[in-house]
Design a protein around this motif. Structure first.
Motif, PDB file in Angstrom:
ATOM      1  N   TRP A  61       0.806  -1.223   0.000  1.00  0.00           N
ATOM      2  CA  TRP A  61       0.000   0.000   0.000  1.00  0.00           C
ATOM      3  C   TRP A  61       0.838   1.272   0.000  1.00  0.00           C
ATOM      4  CZ3 TRP A  61      -1.300  -4.073   3.338  1.00  0.00           C
ATOM      5  CH2 TRP A  61      -2.372  -4.838   2.876  1.00  0.00           C
ATOM      6  N   GLY A  62       2.119   1.164   0.307  1.00  0.00           N
ATOM      7  CA  GLY A  62       2.943   2.370   0.317  1.00  0.00           C
ATOM      8  C   GLY A  62       4.274   2.136   1.000  1.00  0.00           C
ATOM      9  N   HIS A  63       5.042   3.195   1.095  1.00  0.00           N
ATOM     10  CA  HIS A  63       6.326   3.110   1.783  1.00  0.00           C
ATOM     11  C   HIS A  63       6.576   4.419   2.538  1.00  0.00           C
ATOM     12  CE1 HIS A  63       7.335   5.039  -2.033  1.00  0.00           C
ATOM     13  NE2 HIS A  63       8.331   5.621  -1.395  1.00  0.00           N
ATOM     14  N   VAL A  64       7.316   4.306   3.632  1.00  0.00           N
ATOM     15  CA  VAL A  64       7.572   5.456   4.493  1.00  0.00           C
ATOM     16  C   VAL A  64       8.952   5.313   5.118  1.00  0.00           C
ATOM     17  CG1 VAL A  64       6.513   4.434   6.574  1.00  0.00           C
ATOM     18  CG2 VAL A  64       6.496   6.916   6.265  1.00  0.00           C
ATOM     19  N   THR A  65       9.591   6.432   5.390  1.00  0.00           N
ATOM     20  CA  THR A  65      10.886   6.439   6.050  1.00  0.00           C
ATOM     21  C   THR A  65      10.680   6.830   7.507  1.00  0.00           C
ATOM     22  OG1 THR A  65      11.943   7.077   3.970  1.00  0.00           O
ATOM     23  CG2 THR A  65      13.231   7.388   5.988  1.00  0.00           C
ATOM     24  N   LEU A  66      11.279   6.046   8.398  1.00  0.00           N
ATOM     25  CA  LEU A  66      11.110   6.217   9.842  1.00  0.00           C
ATOM     26  C   LEU A  66      12.454   6.167  10.553  1.00  0.00           C
ATOM     27  CD1 LEU A  66       8.251   3.576  10.131  1.00  0.00           C
ATOM     28  CD2 LEU A  66       7.928   6.047  10.174  1.00  0.00           C
ATOM     29  N   TYR A  67      12.465   6.587  11.815  1.00  0.00           N
ATOM     30  CA  TYR A  67      13.644   6.429  12.663  1.00  0.00           C
ATOM     31  C   TYR A  67      13.587   5.055  13.327  1.00  0.00           C
ATOM     32  CZ  TYR A  67      14.073  11.531  12.426  1.00  0.00           C
ATOM     33  OH  TYR A  67      14.202  12.826  11.998  1.00  0.00           O
ATOM     34  N   ALA A  68      14.716   4.355  13.367  1.00  0.00           N
ATOM     35  CA  ALA A  68      14.781   3.043  14.016  1.00  0.00           C
ATOM     36  C   ALA A  68      15.015   3.209  15.512  1.00  0.00           C
ATOM     37  CB  ALA A  68      15.907   2.222  13.403  1.00  0.00           C
ATOM     38  N   LYS A  69      14.332   2.392  16.293  1.00  0.00           N
ATOM     39  CA  LYS A  69      14.536   2.336  17.743  1.00  0.00           C
ATOM     40  C   LYS A  69      14.585   0.886  18.166  1.00  0.00           C
ATOM     41  CE  LYS A  69      12.666   6.695  19.324  1.00  0.00           C
ATOM     42  NZ  LYS A  69      12.108   7.318  20.503  1.00  0.00           N
ATOM     43  N   SER A  88       2.339   5.577   9.965  1.00  0.00           N
ATOM     44  CA  SER A  88       1.879   4.196   9.790  1.00  0.00           C
ATOM     45  C   SER A  88       0.730   4.115   8.791  1.00  0.00           C
ATOM     46  CB  SER A  88       1.466   3.579  11.125  1.00  0.00           C
ATOM     47  OG  SER A  88       0.316   4.223  11.648  1.00  0.00           O
ATOM     48  N   ASN A  89      -0.076   5.166   8.720  1.00  0.00           N
ATOM     49  CA  ASN A  89      -1.212   5.146   7.792  1.00  0.00           C
ATOM     50  C   ASN A  89      -0.776   5.010   6.337  1.00  0.00           C
ATOM     51  OD1 ASN A  89      -3.016   5.328   9.864  1.00  0.00           O
ATOM     52  ND2 ASN A  89      -3.452   7.491   9.583  1.00  0.00           N
ATOM     53  N   VAL A  90       0.446   5.403   6.040  1.00  0.00           N
ATOM     54  CA  VAL A  90       0.954   5.296   4.673  1.00  0.00           C
ATOM     55  C   VAL A  90       1.137   3.830   4.266  1.00  0.00           C
ATOM     56  CG1 VAL A  90       2.912   5.861   3.159  1.00  0.00           C
ATOM     57  CG2 VAL A  90       2.055   7.562   4.777  1.00  0.00           C
ATOM     58  N   VAL A  91       1.400   2.950   5.224  1.00  0.00           N
ATOM     59  CA  VAL A  91       1.710   1.557   4.897  1.00  0.00           C
ATOM     60  C   VAL A  91       0.625   0.550   5.275  1.00  0.00           C
ATOM     61  CG1 VAL A  91       4.202   1.921   4.894  1.00  0.00           C
ATOM     62  CG2 VAL A  91       3.072   1.228   7.018  1.00  0.00           C
ATOM     63  N   PRO A 102      -9.306   0.497   9.547  1.00  0.00           N
ATOM     64  CA  PRO A 102      -8.347  -0.327   8.796  1.00  0.00           C
ATOM     65  C   PRO A 102      -7.708  -1.403   9.673  1.00  0.00           C
ATOM     66  CG  PRO A 102      -7.818   2.020   8.622  1.00  0.00           C
ATOM     67  CD  PRO A 102      -8.883   1.871   9.643  1.00  0.00           C
ATOM     68  N   THR A 103      -7.077  -2.356   9.043  1.00  0.00           N
ATOM     69  CA  THR A 103      -6.343  -3.384   9.770  1.00  0.00           C
ATOM     70  C   THR A 103      -4.999  -2.807  10.183  1.00  0.00           C
ATOM     71  OG1 THR A 103      -7.414  -5.091   8.467  1.00  0.00           O
ATOM     72  CG2 THR A 103      -5.375  -5.715   9.606  1.00  0.00           C
ATOM     73  N   TYR A 104      -4.755  -2.707  11.475  1.00  0.00           N
ATOM     74  CA  TYR A 104      -3.516  -2.134  11.992  1.00  0.00           C
ATOM     75  C   TYR A 104      -2.526  -3.183  12.486  1.00  0.00           C
ATOM     76  CZ  TYR A 104      -5.740   2.485  11.985  1.00  0.00           C
ATOM     77  OH  TYR A 104      -6.345   3.650  11.622  1.00  0.00           O
ATOM     78  N   ILE A 107       0.486  -6.862   9.266  1.00  0.00           N
ATOM     79  CA  ILE A 107       0.677  -6.397   7.895  1.00  0.00           C
ATOM     80  C   ILE A 107       2.035  -6.879   7.391  1.00  0.00           C
ATOM     81  CG2 ILE A 107       0.851  -4.348   6.430  1.00  0.00           C
ATOM     82  CD1 ILE A 107      -0.708  -2.970   8.912  1.00  0.00           C
ATOM     83  N   LEU A 108       2.055  -7.518   6.239  1.00  0.00           N
ATOM     84  CA  LEU A 108       3.325  -7.970   5.665  1.00  0.00           C
ATOM     85  C   LEU A 108       4.060  -6.800   5.029  1.00  0.00           C
ATOM     86  CD1 LEU A 108       2.163 -11.279   3.968  1.00  0.00           C
ATOM     87  CD2 LEU A 108       3.344 -11.007   6.147  1.00  0.00           C
ATOM     88  N   GLY A 109       5.357  -6.721   5.274  1.00  0.00           N
ATOM     89  CA  GLY A 109       6.140  -5.636   4.707  1.00  0.00           C
ATOM     90  C   GLY A 109       7.611  -5.978   4.629  1.00  0.00           C
ATOM     91  N   LYS A 110       8.390  -4.996   4.212  1.00  0.00           N
ATOM     92  CA  LYS A 110       9.843  -5.136   4.145  1.00  0.00           C
ATOM     93  C   LYS A 110      10.468  -3.912   4.793  1.00  0.00           C
ATOM     94  CE  LYS A 110       9.951  -7.997   0.064  1.00  0.00           C
ATOM     95  NZ  LYS A 110      10.367  -8.176  -1.301  1.00  0.00           N
TER      96      LYS A 110
END
Length: 150
Positions: A61-69, A88-91, A102-104, A107-110
Motif C-alpha cells: 500500500w505504500g512506503h515510508v521512512t522512519l527512525y529506528a529504535k 503508519s497510515n501510509v503503509v 483499517p487493519t492495523y 501487515i506484511l512488509g519489508k
C-alpha cells in the motif's frame, strides 16, 4: 542494501498521545516519537541499523521512512511496531472491511536501512496526499489541523 521481510503491528504509545494532546503534531517533537519503528535488536544488527538511523518500511500500500529504535519488548525477530498515526497510515491497507477501521496488525512488509530523511507531518501529507503544497510562506504550525464545527 539488505532487506528483511517483517510483520508490522501498529498501536498507540504514551509519548505519542502526550504530543497529540498538547497540539504539537506538526513539530519535530512529535516526529521523534511517532515517526519511529521499534525493532528487535538482532534484526537491527542483521541489517546494520543503529538506533536513530533512517529506515524504509514498504508494503503493497505504500512506503515510508522512519527512525529506528530498539524494542523494549524483544525478542520478536522479524516483527516491527510503528505507532499508529500519519506515518503508519501510509503503509496500512485503506480497506476497512465494512467496519470503518483499517487493519492495523499483522501487515506484511519489508524493512531496510535508508539514507532518506524522515518527513515532518506537513511534508508527509504533501508527498502522500497532495495537501499543504501551496507556495506561500505560511507555516503549517500556523494552520489549523481541523476546524471545529459549532
Amino acid at each position: 542494501m539488505k532487506k528483511m521481510e517483517v510483520l508490522i503491528n501498529t498501536g498507540t504509545t504514551a509519548k505519542q498521545v502526550f504530543h497529540e494532546k498538547n497540539g504539537s503534531t506538526l513539530k519535530n517533537d512529535y516526529r521523534q516519537v511517532a515517526a519511529v519503528v521499534y525493532m528487535d535488536p538482532r534484526d537491527m544488527e542483521k541489517l546494520s541499523i543503529k538506533p536513530g538511523d533512517s529506515v524504509d518500511v514498504k508494503t503493497k500500500w505504500g512506503h515510508v521512512t522512519l527512525y529506528a529504535k530498539k524494542s523494549h519488548d524483544a525478542p520478536h525477530e522479524k516483527m516491527i511496531f510503528i505507532p499508529r498515526g500519519p506515518w503508519s497510515n501510509v503503509v496500512v491497507s485503506p480497506e476497512t472491511y465494512c467496519c470503518s477501521v483499517p487493519t492495523y496488525k499483522g501487515i506484511l512488509g519489508k524493512i531496510s536501512k535508508s539514507d532518506k530523511d524522515v518527513l515532518l507531518v506537513k511534508e508527509l501529507i504533501n508527498v502522500n496526499y497532495n495537501k499543504y503544497n501551496n507556495s506561500n510562506s505560511e507555516s503549517a504550525n500556523d494552520k489549523p489541523v481541523y476546524i471545529k464545527m459549532r
